[in-house]
Design an enzyme around this catalytic site. Structure first.
Site, mmCIF file in Angstrom:
data_model
loop_
_atom_site.group_PDB
_atom_site.id
_atom_site.type_symbol
_atom_site.label_atom_id
_atom_site.label_comp_id
_atom_site.label_asym_id
_atom_site.label_seq_id
_atom_site.Cartn_x
_atom_site.Cartn_y
_atom_site.Cartn_z
ATOM 1 N N GLU A 100 0.829 -1.220 0.000
ATOM 2 C CA GLU A 100 0.000 0.000 0.000
ATOM 3 C C GLU A 100 0.856 1.260 0.000
ATOM 4 O O GLU A 100 0.472 2.273 0.578
ATOM 5 C CB GLU A 100 -0.967 0.036 1.186
ATOM 6 C CG GLU A 100 -2.112 -0.928 1.093
ATOM 7 C CD GLU A 100 -2.792 -0.883 -0.249
ATOM 8 O OE1 GLU A 100 -2.837 0.196 -0.873
ATOM 9 O OE2 GLU A 100 -3.258 -1.938 -0.699
HETATM 10 C C1 LIG Z 1 2.823 -9.460 0.511
HETATM 11 C C2 LIG Z 1 2.526 -8.393 -0.493
HETATM 12 C C3 LIG Z 1 1.227 -8.100 -0.801
HETATM 13 C C4 LIG Z 1 0.936 -7.132 -1.766
HETATM 14 N N1 LIG Z 1 -0.365 -6.897 -2.146
HETATM 15 C C5 LIG Z 1 -0.611 -6.132 -3.242
HETATM 16 C C6 LIG Z 1 -1.919 -6.051 -3.816
HETATM 17 O O1 LIG Z 1 -2.884 -6.630 -3.312
HETATM 18 N N2 LIG Z 1 -2.092 -5.329 -4.958
HETATM 19 C C7 LIG Z 1 -1.048 -4.695 -5.561
HETATM 20 O O2 LIG Z 1 -1.261 -4.086 -6.604
HETATM 21 N N3 LIG Z 1 0.204 -4.718 -5.031
HETATM 22 C C8 LIG Z 1 0.451 -5.433 -3.903
HETATM 23 N N4 LIG Z 1 1.715 -5.504 -3.385
HETATM 24 C C9 LIG Z 1 2.772 -4.737 -4.008
HETATM 25 C C10 LIG Z 1 3.253 -3.582 -3.137
HETATM 26 O O3 LIG Z 1 2.263 -2.601 -3.024
HETATM 27 C C11 LIG Z 1 4.568 -3.081 -3.759
HETATM 28 O O4 LIG Z 1 5.544 -4.072 -3.515
HETATM 29 C C12 LIG Z 1 4.981 -1.755 -3.221
HETATM 30 O O5 LIG Z 1 4.090 -0.760 -3.656
HETATM 31 C C13 LIG Z 1 6.386 -1.362 -3.660
HETATM 32 O O6 LIG Z 1 6.608 -1.590 -5.024
HETATM 33 P P1 LIG Z 1 7.883 -2.418 -5.476
HETATM 34 O O7 LIG Z 1 7.934 -3.660 -4.672
HETATM 35 O O8 LIG Z 1 7.854 -2.557 -6.937
HETATM 36 O O9 LIG Z 1 9.120 -1.521 -5.036
HETATM 37 P P2 LIG Z 1 9.769 -0.330 -5.889
HETATM 38 O O10 LIG Z 1 8.720 0.561 -6.398
HETATM 39 O O11 LIG Z 1 10.728 -0.908 -6.844
HETATM 40 O O12 LIG Z 1 10.584 0.437 -4.729
HETATM 41 C C14 LIG Z 1 11.840 -0.024 -4.220
HETATM 42 C C15 LIG Z 1 12.326 0.980 -3.181
HETATM 43 O O13 LIG Z 1 12.528 2.260 -3.797
HETATM 44 C C16 LIG Z 1 11.785 3.244 -3.118
HETATM 45 N N5 LIG Z 1 11.275 4.222 -4.089
HETATM 46 C C17 LIG Z 1 10.716 3.981 -5.286
HETATM 47 N N6 LIG Z 1 10.400 5.132 -5.880
HETATM 48 C C18 LIG Z 1 10.733 6.120 -5.034
HETATM 49 C C19 LIG Z 1 10.639 7.541 -5.058
HETATM 50 N N7 LIG Z 1 10.110 8.187 -6.097
HETATM 51 N N8 LIG Z 1 11.089 8.240 -4.003
HETATM 52 C C20 LIG Z 1 11.606 7.612 -2.930
HETATM 53 N N9 LIG Z 1 11.724 6.276 -2.844
HETATM 54 C C21 LIG Z 1 11.296 5.541 -3.891
HETATM 55 C C22 LIG Z 1 10.663 2.520 -2.399
HETATM 56 O O14 LIG Z 1 10.198 3.234 -1.251
HETATM 57 C C23 LIG Z 1 11.342 1.203 -2.025
HETATM 58 O O15 LIG Z 1 12.056 1.369 -0.823
HETATM 59 C C24 LIG Z 1 2.000 -6.439 -2.392
HETATM 60 C C25 LIG Z 1 3.326 -6.723 -2.040
HETATM 61 C C26 LIG Z 1 3.590 -7.706 -1.133
HETATM 62 C C27 LIG Z 1 5.028 -8.018 -0.825
#
Ligand SMILES: Cc1cc2nc3c(=O)[nH]c(=O)nc-3n(C[C@H](O)[C@H](O)[C@H](O)COP(=O)(O)OP(=O)(O)OC[C@H]3O[C@@H](n4cnc5c(N)ncnc54)[C@H](O)[C@@H]3O)c2cc1C
Length: 596
Positions: A442
């Site tokens: 989220e």
């Molecule tokens: C158990 C689980 C359940 C989930 N459930 C859902 C779901 O139901 N529906 C759904 O759609 N998604 C879901 N997710 C996905 C989750 O919302 C994402 O993993 C999360 O939003 C982060 O995206 P990412 O993993 O691609 O990380 P990335 O976007 O690649 O980010 C990696 C790091 O970089 C940082 N970062 C990225 N961009 C910026 C910026 N502009 N400024 C500062 N920092 C930045 C982030 O804070 C993070 O620390 C789930 C994930 C998990 C693990």
């Protein structure tokens, strides 16, 4: 295994004594939300979560969800199905939903304690109904009439659950990069094709149908986030008259093996020309997405509160029982071979840190819940607007701080157990593992911080902050002459002055260098969270003094507030210094020198 007892006394105190919710609900026209009814709801929620959900928490962790590759089916842990059936039979899914869609129409704020209790009892199980709330809000606010008619009732009644299908392998935070496509069909539907990952409750055996709210791009979509559209794409097709048809072309491809919340299923979802319908306007899917996300963000914030409460209850019980060494100032229990560890200042530091954060967070979450009710139901449009701005401001603080504190609290509680906390049978390591996801999904803490600093502060010229500070000042003025509160009101006022100055400083620097927003944001978020909790603690002392609670309760509130102001609020000093140091210390190093 860890124990859980629903903290009904403190929930009632927060709801009735601090927030005066009874008066507020009556003013908003919730005629049926009488104290008797609300108390009965809280009692029953406590019973259900303690006796039905809490015993399944360990099973969910140990057995997890099972995936059948051949069929794409997911089997939830033993007991989850039966618990869900009871949950819907008792009408919990529709507690705060509108009666026109089969809900019970209770105030939104009453969903807050229910969700806190669910998360404390069994967070993994709670993830199955959690995202249905976001789906309901998105369809209600942005869907066409037939979509509301066809989908809302079954979701509100819990017969179907909802999902949020946003994330893809190459994009989580930056949804503008998404590749899932929606091709228009002649009959007004769309064919959705693409792969979504990490989809909570994407497939399971609890309900007959699953309603996926999917972000995808139309063929003529402009690039980036402005080209995103939202589609409703059920597991079994649903016609415009609400009738359920054949299986749709959406399947679970695999499930993730995770650090925690093992009873909650996290799916790869493959959409292969699945039939979907546009929700809202083409290319305006971000609006619907934010509707879903804001609902879900407050819900995830409550996961931090629930886990912290359960962790505290267990750490307290253990600290009262465990005998190790004598108190520094001499034996407190000379008849025992050693004193219980609760006599030691360091154990008290951990316990009081958790207690002050969890009770303060409970108020923050409940306050946000009442603001949603005001934003939807106040007669005066200006009051509605004010509540909306304030809850928007508080949402990233609530989500990120409560979950970050959830990690700190579960770790502190585990630490109270010494080495025994690391051992599976006490259940403390499960709480710590389960808490870890809450700052990631989220929207990560980093993204919540950018939302607070950028969209909710810089873009609004501090509108939300001004409203919050006006609330603080109204409270402080009301208790101006109250000597018993001076020790809290004086530092609280000082903090709000400092908060305004820090905000001003960041915004001024940001006018010259946009990196200043990102550089300040996470410290700014924590700073805001600690000052917000100072306000709720000051209010708690005032409310406790005026309440009919006994002396022990009042004294505990006073002493916890004193601990908070003396030992937790000073964390703002470090955050303020970090904010004021600006972007330079972060941005000076070239990316290649990080490895030098
Ligand atoms: C158990 C689980 C359940 C989930 N459930 C859902 C779901 O139901 N529906 C759904 O759609 N998604 C879901 N997710 C996905 C989750 O919302 C994402 O993993 C999360 O939003 C982060 O995206 P990412 O993993 O691609 O990380 P990335 O976007 O690649 O980010 C990696 C790091 O970089 C940082 N970062 C990225 N961009 C910026 C910026 N502009 N400024 C500062 N920092 C930045 C982030 O804070 C993070 O620390 C789930 C994930 C998990 C693990």
């Amino acid at each position: 295994m860890s124990i859980y007892k629903a903290p009904l006394t403190d929930i009632r105190f927060a709801l009735y004594d601090v927030l005066d919710a009874e008066t507020l609900f009556a003013k908003l026209g919730y005629d049926e939300a009488t104290r008797d009814l609300l108390d009965a709801v809280l009692e029953e929620a406590g019973r259900f979560t303690e006796t039905v959900l809490a015993p399944l928490n360990g099973v969910g962790d140990e057995v997890g969800c099972r995936f059948d590759k051949a069929s794409g089916d997911v089997t939830t842990p033993p007991g989850f199905r039966e618990a869900y059936a009871q949950f819907i039979d008792n009408g919990w899914t529709g507690l705060t939903a509108a009666p026109e869609f089969g809900g019970q129409g209770l105030p939104h704020a009453m969903g807050v304690p229910l969700n806190e209790m669910i998360n404390a009892a069994n967070l993994a199980w709670g993830n199955f109904p959690l995202l249905s709330h976001g789906a309901v809000e998105a369809l209600k606010q942005h869907g066409e009439n037939w979509q509301r008619e066809a989908f809302l009732k079954p979701i509100v009644e819990g017969r179907w659950t909802g999902t949020m299908c946003l994330t893809e392998p190459h994009c989580g935070t930056d949804l503008g990069l998404l590749k899932t496509r929606a091709e228009p069909n002649a009959d007004g539907s769309y064919s959705i094709t693409g792969t979504k990952i990490f989809i909570t409750a994407g497939e399971h055996d609890l309900t007959d149908n699953i309603v996926h709210l999917v972000l995808a791009k139309l063929p003529d979509a402009p690039p980036g986030a402005k080209g995103i559209s939202l589609f409703v794409t059920p597991k079994f097709k649903v016609a415009r008259d609400g009738s359920v048809g054949e299986r749709n072309a959406v399947r679970c491809g695999s499930i993730e093996h995770k650090m925690g919340i093992k009873g909650s299923v996290t799916c790869v979802m493959n959409f292969d020309g699945a039939e979907g319908y546009l929700v809202g306007q083409p290319h305006k899917g971000l609006q619907g997405m934010f509707t879903m996300m804001n609902t879900a963000r407050l819900g995830v914030g409550l996961q931090g509160v629930g886990l912290s409460e359960r962790a505290y209850q267990n750490a307290l019980r253990y600290s009262l029982d465990r005998l190790q060494t004598r108190s520094l100032s001499g034996a407190k229990f000379p008849e025992k071979p050693a004193d219980p560890i609760i006599v030691h200042p360091d154990v008290r530091r951990m316990l009081l840190s958790i207690k002050s954060l969890v009770e303060g967070s409970r108020l923050l979450a409940l306050h946000a819940g009442t603001l949603i009710d005001v934003a939807h139901h106040a007669k005066d449009p200006a009051e509605r607007e004010r509540a909306d701005v304030l809850v928007s401001f508080l949402t990233p603080i609530s989500k990120a701080c409560q979950t970050e504190w959830g990690i700190e609290n579960t770790y502190n509680a585990l630490q109270c157990f010494g080495g025994h906390g690391y051992i599976h049978e006490h259940g403390m390591e499960q709480l710590a593992r389960d808490a870890r996801i809450t700052t990631l999904y989220e929207g990560t803490t980093g993204i919540q911080s950018l939302d607070l600093m950028g969209r909710k502060t810089a873009a609004t010229k501090g509108a939300g902050l001004k409203l919050f500070m006006a609330e603080v000042e109204a409270f402080a003025s009301q208790h101006e002459g109250d000597a018993a509160l001076a020790e809290f009101i004086v530092p609280l006022r000082q903090k709000t002055v400092e908060w305004a100055a820090l905000t001003q400083g960041v915004l001024q620097r940001a006018a010259l260098d946009p990196e200043e927003i990102g550089a300040a944001s996470t410290d700014y978020l924590f700073y805001s969270g600690y000052v917000a909790l100072a306000y709720y603690w000051a209010r708690s002392v005032a409310a406790a003094n005026a309440s009919s609670h006994g002396d022990a309760f009042k004294q505990a509130k006073l002493e916890t507030a004193r601990f908070y102001f003396a030992r937790m609020l000073p964390r703002t000093l470090a955050h303020a210094a970090a904010i004021e140091s600006g972007a330079a210390p972060l941005m000076a190093m070239d990316a290649e020198r990080f490895g030098a």
